[in-house]
Design a protein around this motif. Structure first.
Motif, PDB file in Angstrom:
ATOM      1  N   UNK A  66      27.961  39.646  42.543  1.00 23.53           N
ATOM      2  CA  UNK A  66      27.903  38.486  43.774  1.00 23.53           C
ATOM      3  C   UNK A  66      29.431  38.132  43.906  1.00 23.53           C
ATOM      4  N   UNK A  67      29.927  37.839  43.368  1.00 31.51           N
ATOM      5  CA  UNK A  67      31.756  38.189  43.856  1.00 31.51           C
ATOM      6  C   UNK A  67      32.263  39.338  43.973  1.00 31.51           C
ATOM      7  N   UNK A  68      32.061  40.506  43.701  1.00 31.59           N
ATOM      8  CA  UNK A  68      32.089  41.516  44.162  1.00 31.59           C
ATOM      9  C   UNK A  68      32.238  41.414  45.740  1.00 31.59           C
ATOM     10  N   UNK A  69      31.087  40.884  46.509  1.00 28.77           N
ATOM     11  CA  UNK A  69      30.594  40.711  47.722  1.00 28.77           C
ATOM     12  C   UNK A  69      31.316  39.983  48.582  1.00 28.77           C
TER      13      UNK A  69
ATOM     14  N   UNK B 191      33.851  38.498  31.432  1.00 27.98           N
ATOM     15  CA  UNK B 191      33.670  39.923  32.608  1.00 27.98           C
ATOM     16  C   UNK B 191      33.835  39.154  34.296  1.00 27.98           C
ATOM     17  N   UNK B 192      33.353  38.161  33.970  1.00 29.47           N
ATOM     18  CA  UNK B 192      34.168  36.520  35.387  1.00 29.47           C
ATOM     19  C   UNK B 192      35.496  36.873  34.882  1.00 29.47           C
ATOM     20  N   UNK B 193      36.049  36.749  34.083  1.00 27.80           N
ATOM     21  CA  UNK B 193      37.174  36.547  34.124  1.00 27.80           C
ATOM     22  C   UNK B 193      38.431  37.235  33.763  1.00 27.80           C
ATOM     23  N   UNK B 194      38.395  38.798  33.928  1.00 26.29           N
ATOM     24  CA  UNK B 194      39.596  39.263  33.753  1.00 26.29           C
ATOM     25  C   UNK B 194      39.015  39.910  35.324  1.00 26.29           C
ATOM     26  N   UNK B 203      38.451  33.539  42.765  1.00 24.62           N
ATOM     27  CA  UNK B 203      37.925  32.342  41.863  1.00 24.62           C
ATOM     28  C   UNK B 203      38.283  31.456  42.292  1.00 24.62           C
ATOM     29  N   UNK B 204      37.569  30.558  42.202  1.00 26.65           N
ATOM     30  CA  UNK B 204      37.926  28.952  42.638  1.00 26.65           C
ATOM     31  C   UNK B 204      39.216  29.150  41.624  1.00 26.65           C
ATOM     32  N   UNK B 208      40.812  30.807  38.434  1.00 26.44           N
ATOM     33  CA  UNK B 208      42.724  31.500  38.249  1.00 26.44           C
ATOM     34  C   UNK B 208      43.238  30.832  37.167  1.00 26.44           C
ATOM     35  N   UNK B 209      43.106  30.086  37.279  1.00 25.95           N
ATOM     36  CA  UNK B 209      43.564  29.689  35.918  1.00 25.95           C
ATOM     37  C   UNK B 209      43.603  30.397  34.698  1.00 25.95           C
TER      38      UNK B 209
END
Lengths: 294, 286
Positions: A66-69, B191-194, B203-204, B208-209
């Motif tokens: 979702x964050x890609x969009x 996957x989310x954080x890199x 990202x918030x 991001x930190x």
């Protein structure tokens, strides 16, 4: 004439007229279903950390898509489209790893031979597994959908909830029928089938359009991918949830997709029953029912 | 070191046989292509759908997303494979205890097992990137690839991921239950954080930190800079464009050393604790 003695009192008693008949096949079928569904439902409550991992992992993966969009400033309906697909990935993973692979796991742990000895059908055992798996998976999918919708502020435009619920259940019946069919393969094949299951995971995410409308792949690919019931199920659900956006991406009409899904549900159920009997027969002949670590 | 290399060789050979002996090598390579190829194609289609409708407000992120997704498949596989190797050898094959009672290095053995699983990906990832360049028009050209940077980043990145995987294997060795989730949980979270799929600036701030504290964020950035000539264009708002390439390399060197300093004693401690608690032949019916 033989005399029957009560085992506790050693007093002569009348023979039980029901003795020797036993429960009906219908009763055995449903007892088996409940017996196999029970540990999956209760297991969810007993091991809450598994529930966390079950929800946490797909939630993170879906959020990434979702964050890609989000990164390219796409409209909210596109994020909703990905979110619905992300929620439904839970069902595909459950079918692959807890239905198709289940008889393999059971063979590895020595349970399969007990299933074979039990006076019940393999369809009943798999139906129980499907119902039990559905419970936990539905919780997971619902949390992904609700959590994601709240985080990204996604609004749905569904006008026909009855059709939406109907398509959802029709897709799942057909999907778990496919799972039963796949599980029959593991009665014959060993680790090679495991690799094939692993190979089905991501490619099906792609060809079935879990993260984008399947029509974008073209009619030929979309038609081929319709063997996996979630392809049509997702397309129909997205049409019902985001009618404006899906006008340009509609693969088939909702009615046509519902009819095909009903056909798939019936077809997979019948073929799975036949395949399980055939594969069981072959496995008995080849002596592979108790084989481990193939 | 000799013990490590011997154990690595044995672990690699065993891992390779275990992973690939269900089919012929050509089919195995094709099978290994499926995951990176599918992930790359999913991202391509997601962005192409949006482009087709004219709904894109931001820049074309396809090269960023494609390279990140394909390269990340190595991270996910390596992190998962070492933790899973502990589980498989301990519970499925029942042979981890035999490794432990020999004078062999379990550290080297697990490295071998992990690398055996991802070895085909060392071929699959370049093939997928080539497919992307030729078919999907991803701007990766042989003439514009920064080869020295690529070599340095690949080596450092692999060291970081392998040490991280070793930490997960150590944790798996020490815990009784839920061990099967460890590798997947960490690779899923990373996957989310890199920034594998999207720039971390999406990202918030608090996330991001975290992303800036994860070494793999810099590895993926380094891979993009080496492969894609336009990687540092500010229009993509990656959040790392201000970082010079030499500083990025120093961060990777530091991260590799830090991971080694954590993972080596942790593995020793894990082995010791597993022996103490009788965990080496435990069976939880994984």
């Amino acid at each position: 004439m033989s005399v029957i003695l009560d085992k506790h009192t050693a007093v002569e008693r009348q023979p039980n007229p029901r003795r020797g008949k036993g429960p009906s096949a219908f009763t055995i079928f449903w007892r088996s279903v409940i017996g196999r569904a029970y540990p999956r439902i209760i297991g969810t409550q007993r091991e809450l950390s598994w529930l966390f991992f079950d929800i946490f992992l797909p939630f993170m993966a879906t959020m990434s898509y979702v964050l890609v969009y989000e990164a390219i400033g796409a409209p909210a309906s596109y994020k909703g489209l990905v979110l619905v697909g992300g929620a439904m990935t839970a069902f595909w993973l459950n079918v692959l790893w807890s239905m198709a692979m289940q008889l393999y796991w059971d063979k590895e742990q020595g349970n399969l031979q007990l299933y074979m000895l039990a006076p019940t059908s393999r369809m009943a055992i798999l139906t129980g597994m499907a119902l039990g798996g559905l419970f936990a998976t539905t919780i997971r999918a619902a949390i992904i959908l609700i959590g994601g919708s709240l985080i990204f502020g996604i609004r749905y435009q569904a006008t026909n909830w009855f059709a939406l619920v109907g398509i959802f259940f029709l897709s799942l019946i057909a999907l778990y029928g496919l799972g039963m069919l796949l599980s029959s393969i593991f009665l014959v094949y060993g680790r090679g089938a495991w690799q094939m299951t692993a190979a089905l995971q991501e490619p099906v995410f792609f060809v079935s359009g879990f993260h984008f409308p399947v029509k974008a792949l073209g009619t030929v690919v979309a038609t081929g991918a319709s063997v996996v019931p979630l392809t049509l199920g997702l397309d129909a659900m997205r049409q019902l949830l985001f009618p404006e956006m899906m006008q340009q991406f509609q693969f088939l009409s909702v009615g046509t997709e519902a009819a095909i899904l009903a056909g798939l549900a019936l077809g997979f159920g019948l073929v799975a029953r036949w395949a399980l009997l055939c594969m069981e027969h072959k496995s008995r002949q080849d002596g592979r029912l108790t084989e481990r670590g193939n | 070191m000799q013990r490590f290399l011997q154990a690595f060789r044995v672990g690699f050979w065993l891992g390779w046989k275990t992973e690939s002996n269900w089919t012929n090598p050509l089919f195995y390579i094709l099978w290994s292509l499926l995951v990176p190829m599918s992930n790359g194609l999913i991202m391509t289609m997601m962005l192409r759908v949006l482009q087709r409708t004219g709904n894109v407000n931001g820049a074309d992120l396809l090269p960023y997303v494609f390279i990140g997704t394909v390269v990340y498949s190595i991270v996910a596989l390596l992190l998962d494979s070492m933790a899973w190797a502990v589980l498989e050898d301990r519970e499925r094959m029942g042979m981890l205890k035999y490794i432990a009672i020999t004078p062999s290095s379990m550290y080297g053995y697990l490295w071998g097992r992990g690398f055996a699983k991802v070895s085909v990906n060392f071929l699959a990832v370049p093939l997928t990137l080539t497919f992307g360049a030729l078919v999907l028009d991803i701007p990766i050209r042989l003439s514009t690839i920064d080869w020295p940077l690529l070599l340095a980043v690949v080596v450092l990145g692999l060291l970081i991921v392998t040490f991280a995987a070793q930490i997960l294997a150590g944790v798996t060795l020490m815990i009784a239950r839920h061990a099967g989730f460890v590798g997947q949980a960490v690779s899923g979270a990373l996957y989310l954080f890199t920034g594998a799929l999207f720039p971390i600036t999406v990202l918030p701030i608090w996330m991001q930190t975290i992303a800036r504290a994860v070494p793999l964020t810099y590895w993926l950035e380094g891979m993009r800079r080496a492969l894609w000539v336009d990687a540092r264009n500010p229009v993509y708002k990656t959040g790392l464009e201000q970082l010079s390439t030499s500083n990025l390399l120093w961060i990777l060197v530091g991260a590799a050393m830090a991971m080694a300093l954590i993972s080596i004693p942790l593995q020793r401690r894990a082995e010791h604790r597993a022996k103490e608690k009788g965990l080496l032949d435990m069976n939880t019916a994984y």
